[in-house]
Design a protein around this motif. Structure first.
Motif, short mmCIF file in Angstrom:
data_model
loop_
_atom_site.label_atom_id
_atom_site.label_comp_id
_atom_site.label_asym_id
_atom_site.label_seq_id
_atom_site.Cartn_x
_atom_site.Cartn_y
_atom_site.Cartn_z
N LEU A 333 166.74 -27.36 19.02
CA LEU A 333 166.47 -25.93 19.10
C LEU A 333 167.29 -25.17 18.05
CD1 LEU A 333 166.56 -25.51 22.99
CD2 LEU A 333 164.54 -25.61 21.52
N PRO A 334 166.70 -24.12 17.48
CA PRO A 334 167.42 -23.33 16.47
C PRO A 334 168.46 -22.42 17.12
CG PRO A 334 165.30 -22.35 16.89
CD PRO A 334 165.32 -23.63 17.68
N SER A 335 169.27 -21.79 16.31
CA SER A 335 170.32 -20.90 16.81
C SER A 335 169.83 -19.47 16.99
CB SER A 335 171.52 -20.91 15.87
OG SER A 335 171.11 -20.48 14.57
N LYS A 336 168.60 -19.16 16.52
CA LYS A 336 168.05 -17.81 16.65
C LYS A 336 166.61 -17.87 17.13
CE LYS A 336 170.89 -15.81 12.95
NZ LYS A 336 170.87 -15.08 11.66
N PHE A 337 166.23 -16.89 17.95
CA PHE A 337 164.87 -16.84 18.47
C PHE A 337 163.85 -16.61 17.36
CE2 PHE A 337 166.90 -16.49 22.54
CZ PHE A 337 165.96 -16.97 23.44
N SER A 338 164.25 -15.91 16.31
CA SER A 338 163.32 -15.61 15.23
C SER A 338 162.87 -16.87 14.50
CB SER A 338 163.97 -14.64 14.23
OG SER A 338 165.17 -15.20 13.71
N LYS A 339 163.60 -17.97 14.69
CA LYS A 339 163.25 -19.22 14.02
C LYS A 339 162.34 -20.10 14.88
CE LYS A 339 167.48 -19.42 11.23
NZ LYS A 339 168.67 -20.23 10.88
N LEU A 340 162.03 -19.63 16.09
CA LEU A 340 161.14 -20.39 16.96
C LEU A 340 159.68 -20.15 16.58
CD1 LEU A 340 162.87 -19.77 20.39
CD2 LEU A 340 162.70 -21.97 19.23
N LYS A 341 158.89 -21.21 16.52
CA LYS A 341 157.47 -21.10 16.19
C LYS A 341 156.66 -20.79 17.44
CE LYS A 341 155.14 -24.86 15.52
NZ LYS A 341 154.61 -26.10 14.94
N GLY A 342 155.84 -19.74 17.36
CA GLY A 342 154.93 -19.44 18.46
C GLY A 342 155.57 -18.77 19.64
N VAL A 343 156.74 -18.12 19.44
CA VAL A 343 157.39 -17.46 20.56
C VAL A 343 156.55 -16.26 20.99
CG1 VAL A 343 158.87 -15.60 19.66
CG2 VAL A 343 159.78 -17.23 21.30
N GLY A 344 156.61 -15.91 22.31
CA GLY A 344 155.66 -14.94 22.85
C GLY A 344 156.17 -13.52 22.96
N VAL A 345 155.43 -12.73 23.71
CA VAL A 345 155.76 -11.32 23.98
C VAL A 345 156.22 -11.22 25.42
CG1 VAL A 345 154.83 -8.99 24.14
CG2 VAL A 345 154.05 -10.52 22.32
N ASP A 346 157.31 -10.49 25.65
CA ASP A 346 157.87 -10.38 26.99
C ASP A 346 156.99 -9.53 27.89
OD1 ASP A 346 159.68 -10.89 28.98
OD2 ASP A 346 161.41 -10.38 27.76
N ILE A 347 157.33 -9.49 29.15
CA ILE A 347 156.54 -8.76 30.13
C ILE A 347 156.46 -7.27 29.81
CG2 ILE A 347 156.56 -8.02 32.55
CD1 ILE A 347 157.51 -10.80 33.29
N ASP A 348 157.58 -6.71 29.29
CA ASP A 348 157.59 -5.28 28.99
C ASP A 348 156.96 -4.95 27.64
OD1 ASP A 348 159.43 -6.25 27.24
OD2 ASP A 348 161.13 -5.08 27.98
N GLY A 349 156.40 -5.98 26.97
CA GLY A 349 155.75 -5.75 25.69
C GLY A 349 156.62 -5.97 24.48
N SER A 350 157.92 -6.18 24.69
CA SER A 350 158.82 -6.39 23.55
C SER A 350 158.67 -7.81 23.00
CB SER A 350 160.27 -6.14 23.97
OG SER A 350 160.65 -7.07 24.98
N GLN A 351 159.03 -7.97 21.74
CA GLN A 351 158.94 -9.29 21.11
C GLN A 351 160.15 -10.14 21.51
OE1 GLN A 351 156.66 -10.70 19.07
NE2 GLN A 351 155.26 -8.95 19.08
N ILE A 352 159.89 -11.31 22.08
CA ILE A 352 160.99 -12.20 22.45
C ILE A 352 161.73 -12.67 21.20
CG2 ILE A 352 161.57 -14.41 23.53
CD1 ILE A 352 159.25 -14.03 25.41
N ALA A 353 161.03 -12.69 20.07
CA ALA A 353 161.66 -13.12 18.82
C ALA A 353 162.84 -12.22 18.44
CB ALA A 353 160.64 -13.12 17.68
N GLN A 354 162.89 -10.99 19.00
CA GLN A 354 163.98 -10.07 18.70
C GLN A 354 165.19 -10.31 19.61
OE1 GLN A 354 163.49 -8.22 16.00
NE2 GLN A 354 161.45 -9.15 15.94
N HIS A 355 165.09 -11.26 20.53
CA HIS A 355 166.20 -11.57 21.44
C HIS A 355 167.43 -11.99 20.62
CE1 HIS A 355 168.51 -13.53 24.60
NE2 HIS A 355 167.65 -13.08 25.51
N GLY A 356 168.56 -11.45 20.99
CA GLY A 356 169.76 -11.70 20.20
C GLY A 356 170.54 -12.94 20.58
N GLY A 357 170.07 -13.67 21.59
CA GLY A 357 170.81 -14.83 22.05
C GLY A 357 170.57 -16.07 21.21
N ASN A 358 171.21 -17.16 21.61
CA ASN A 358 171.09 -18.45 20.94
C ASN A 358 170.25 -19.37 21.81
OD1 ASN A 358 171.56 -21.16 20.07
ND2 ASN A 358 173.43 -20.49 19.02
N PRO A 359 169.03 -19.72 21.41
CA PRO A 359 168.17 -20.56 22.25
C PRO A 359 168.82 -21.88 22.65
CG PRO A 359 166.92 -19.65 20.43
CD PRO A 359 168.36 -19.31 20.16
N ALA A 360 169.53 -22.51 21.73
CA ALA A 360 170.15 -23.80 22.03
C ALA A 360 171.21 -23.65 23.11
CB ALA A 360 170.75 -24.40 20.76
#
Length: 782
Positions: A333-360
């Motif tokens: 797993l990458p260290s940033k959500f923006s590097k994930l391929k095919g990541v989705g849209v959250d329930i509130d409509g926001s982009q999960i790719a903008q999540h500031g956490g570390n997926p790994a």
């Protein structure tokens, strides 16, 4: 479990996951290969167990009688359940799906999941009924260490088959369906859960009807030992250990494995994109490798208790799993959500790719939470059910003042342990959920990953569970044959007590997996509704009927109904054991009365009659609890709406968690308290204290081996049914296809089915309780 909800809309812009790369497909193929390795290792252990010495001719004769009865029961059970499977298979074609391919795949893999669950159950029974006599022979001639090895490796063979088939099924679906895999996996999980629930209920009724009947007439009335060959219920009791604890629990743990994988793969595809669909497969694949290590290192040391030996193997394999999962997370797993391929849209409509956490980091911490949860439950259950713990010793001491105080003490243990276990599970769920931060989808995936972490221990857990009934049967065969030395009998008594604790531990871990999987499924329930509402009416915000909180009266009604269903289900299961056990009591009494030569050894009891009674009654009695589990969410969903159905699931999960742990641990404490007395404490066998603990044990039998463990698949079946029907409820409630009349008719039909099943069950109870003479006749003529 999302059904094409908004969060599945990915960065590709077409509402589907980005296509798998060749590397992704290669990874899934490797995971499938690991699943095959697990099956091969299962076969290796299988051959090792069968190669062991099978004892004296008398031992073999008794073992063959148990084998015959167990196989006959399962064949009849599978014939009965095949009708249910075919009906559900056809109904799945009616439920909404995005396309014909998904609908067909979901239905076909429903059959695959049900078939795998049944196969695991049958394999567990088949091997256990051949290992029991080998464990008895090993205890008699080769010693304690060899007996432990054979019993644990029997469970290891079943455990590796469980994880192998579960991982193989999920891998095939992901490899074959890629984008549509989450929807198809619903069928796979539902098939496994449905069959497991019926097998758990039916097997539990069989085993405890025979056990309770044998104890009440043999120990209490006739004053003979538990597995005395003069008791006509002894063969049925040993058969029951295998169809209930081996076949039923093996199928139960398989469906826990399958459903947790289903939830993880679906939520992972939303939160982590393509890698989220694959990482939940990597974690249990690591679990396969560590389970192999755990089974191999299980060797008893001189002067070491059997439970300590097994626990050491569990902790070592769990520790290795944690290290390897951490390596896999940081490598894959990458260290940033923006590097994930095919990541989705959250329930509130926001982009999960903008999540500031570390997926790994999120993934490995979630997995570690699941592994730690398994270890804590193992320790906590041992505290309340182990013979060396103060709780069981206090229950044993209460026998000095009679059966009533034994029952009160056991109930107290069950209540207290349920609170602590529920709090531990809740802490794990909440801790995993916090990892998601502001993203609900990531939080739900973290909860599901915690379930995956717990899954890394399933291979060893199944081995621990099977160890119990194999040891119990071995002791029974030894006592019935009379061919085992006092030293060998003492070894088997010790292993039986250890097995009681390991069975309680596996029940606790099984309910933990149920809660984690159900929480993940429950959390995505709103997503399924949102997409269905959007498809039917366009703007979700204008449909306030589908915005529900716990303070809404209709939702609170759903919570109450969900809790009530758990109580009703438990009551039906316990009452079924009571009725079937009553028929066994009348039969055994009649044989003692009509054949006086049985007691002096000149006549052989008619064992087959009791086996037939237990088979007939268990197959008849499993229908009502099963219909309740399937029809209740249909009645609530179509009759009261989606908000009350959400409340229903919440009430069922919360109440089911507490009830399952209470029943399992109180029953385990009563059983081991009896064993303490039988070992010579407080007067030993034949004393008033012994009679009191026998009563406690018979009360606990349907608690720990019928109603308690059956709640585990119950929770998941109700969740899966609810998610499957949610789109249909929405379609009939709003939009151009709304039809209140059809919706109410469906609800009324479901209620009518439940009421009819319960009324029929109660009439059977009345016939037995009001006329004992008639009941005795029924018992004899079937």
């Amino acid at each position: 479990m999302a059904l094409s909800h908004p969060a599945l809309v990915t960065q590709t812009g077409n509402g589907a996951l980005a296509s798998f790369s060749s590397g992704d497909r290669g990874l899934v193929a490797v995971i499938g290969l690991v699943a095959i390795i697990a099956l091969v290792f299962s076969f290796v252990l299988f051959r090792e167990v069968l190669a062991a010495n099978h004892g004296t001719p008398k031992m073999v004769e008794i073992a063959e009688a148990v084998q015959e009865g167990a196989q006959a029961y399962l064949k009849r059970q599978f014939r009965t359940l095949s009708v249910v499977v075919v009906i559900v298979f056809l109904l799945l074609f009616v439920l909404p799906a995005d396309n014909a391919g998904e609908r067909i795949g979901r239905s076909i893999f429903f059959l695959v999941g049900a078939g795998f669950s049944g196969a695991i159950g049958y394999f567990g029974m088949w091997l256990a009924t051949r290992a029991n006599v080998r464990v008895a022979a090993a205890a008699n001639t080769e010693g304690r260490e060899r007996a432990i090895r054979i019993a644990f490796r029997t469970g290891g063979a079943v455990g590796m088959a469980t994880v192998g088939l579960g991982l193989l099924g999920a891998s095939v679906v992901v490899l074959g369906y890629t984008n549509n895999a989450p929807r198809v996996l619903e069928g796979f999980g539902f098939g496994a859960a449905t069959l497991a629930m019926f097998m758990r209920v039916g097997g539990g009724i069989f085993t405890k009807a025979a056990d309770v009947g044998a104890d009440l007439v043999g120990k209490v009335e006739a004053g003979i030992p538990e597995d005395d060959p003069r008791n006509a219920a002894t063969i049925a009791d040993n058969v029951g250990d295998n169809v209930g604890d081996c076949a039923g629990m093996a199928a139960d743990l398989f469906e826990s494995y399958a459903v947790t994988l289903v939830a993880s793969l679906i939520l992972g595809s939303v939160a982590f994109g393509t890698k989220g669909l694959l990482f939940p497969l990597i974690v249990p694949a690591i679990g396969v490798l560590t389970a192999i290590i755990g089974v191999f290192i299980t060797r008893a040391r001189p002067n070491e208790g059997g439970l300590k030996t097994i626990n050491r193997s569990f902790y070592i394999s769990a520790g290795i799993s944690a290290v390897l999962c951490a390596i896999a997370a940081f490598s894959y797993l990458p260290s940033k959500f923006s590097k994930l391929k095919g990541v989705g849209v959250d329930i509130d409509g926001s982009q999960i790719a903008q999540h500031g956490g570390n997926p790994a980091v999120i993934a490995i911490v979630a997995v570690l939470i699941g592994i730690v949860l398994a270890a804590v439950i193992l320790w906590l259950t041992g505290v309340y059910t182990g013979t060396e713990g103060k709780a069981v010793q206090d229950v044993g001491k209460s026998s000095l003042t009679g059966a009533a105080t034994v029952i009160l003490a056991g109930i107290s243990v069950g209540f207290e342990s349920a609170v602590y276990t529920a709090l531990v599970i809740a802490a794990a769920v909440f801790g995993a959920f916090l990892l998601g931060g502001a993203s609900v989808s990531v939080a739900l995936f973290a909860v599901a990953l915690a379930g995956c972490g717990l899954l890394t221990t399933v291979g060893v857990i199944v081995a621990m569970d099977t160890f119990g009934p194999v040891s119990d049967n071995a002791q029974g065969i030894a006592e019935m044959s009379g061919d085992v030395s006092p030293h060998g009998a003492q070894i088997l008594t010790e292993l039986d007590a250890v097995g009681n604790t390991t069975k309680a531990i596996t029940k606790g871990i099984a309910i933990a997996t149920a809660v984690l999987a159900a929480t993940a499924l429950f959390g995505s329930y709103e997503d399924a509704i949102r997409q269905a509402v959007s498809d039917a009416a366009g703007d979700i915000s204008n449909n306030t009927n589908f915005t529900n909180t716990i303070v809404s009266p209709n939702t609170l009604v759903g919570v109450i109904i969900g809790a009530a269903v758990v109580f009703m289900f438990s009551g039906l299961a316990v009452n079924a054991v009571s009725r079937a056990a009553g028929a066994v009591v009348y039969e055994v009494r009649a044989q003692f009365r009509n054949h006086p030569g049985i007691m002096d050894g000149t006549e052989r009891p008619e064992y087959g009659r009791v086996v037939d009674i237990c088979t007939r009654d268990s197959l008849r009695e499993l229908v009502t609890p099963g219909l309740l589990a399937v029809m209740a969410p249909i009645a609530v969903g179509f009759g009261l709406g989606l908000g009350p159905l959400a409340g229903y699931l919440g009430g069922a999960i919360a109440t089911g968690t507490l009830m399952a742990v209470f029943l399992a641990n109180s029953g385990g404490a009563w059983d081991n308290a009896k064993k303490l007395v039988e070992d010579g404490i407080h007067g030993g066998k034949g004393s008033e204290a012994h009679a009191a603990t026998v009563i406690g044990d018979t009360v606990g039998d349907p608690f720990k081996d019928t109603a308690g463990p059956a709640i585990n698949p119950l929770i998941k079946v109700m969740n899966l049914v609810s998610v499957l029907i949610a789109p249909a409820v929405v379609q009939l409630s709003i939009g151009k296809d709304a039809n209140a009349a059809v919706r109410i008719i469906i609800a009324l039909v479901a209620v009518a089915v439940i009421v009819a099943a319960i009324v029929i069950a109660k009439r059977r109870a009345s016939a037995l309780n009001d006329d004992p003479a008639a009941a005795e006749t029924v018992a004899r003529v079937g």
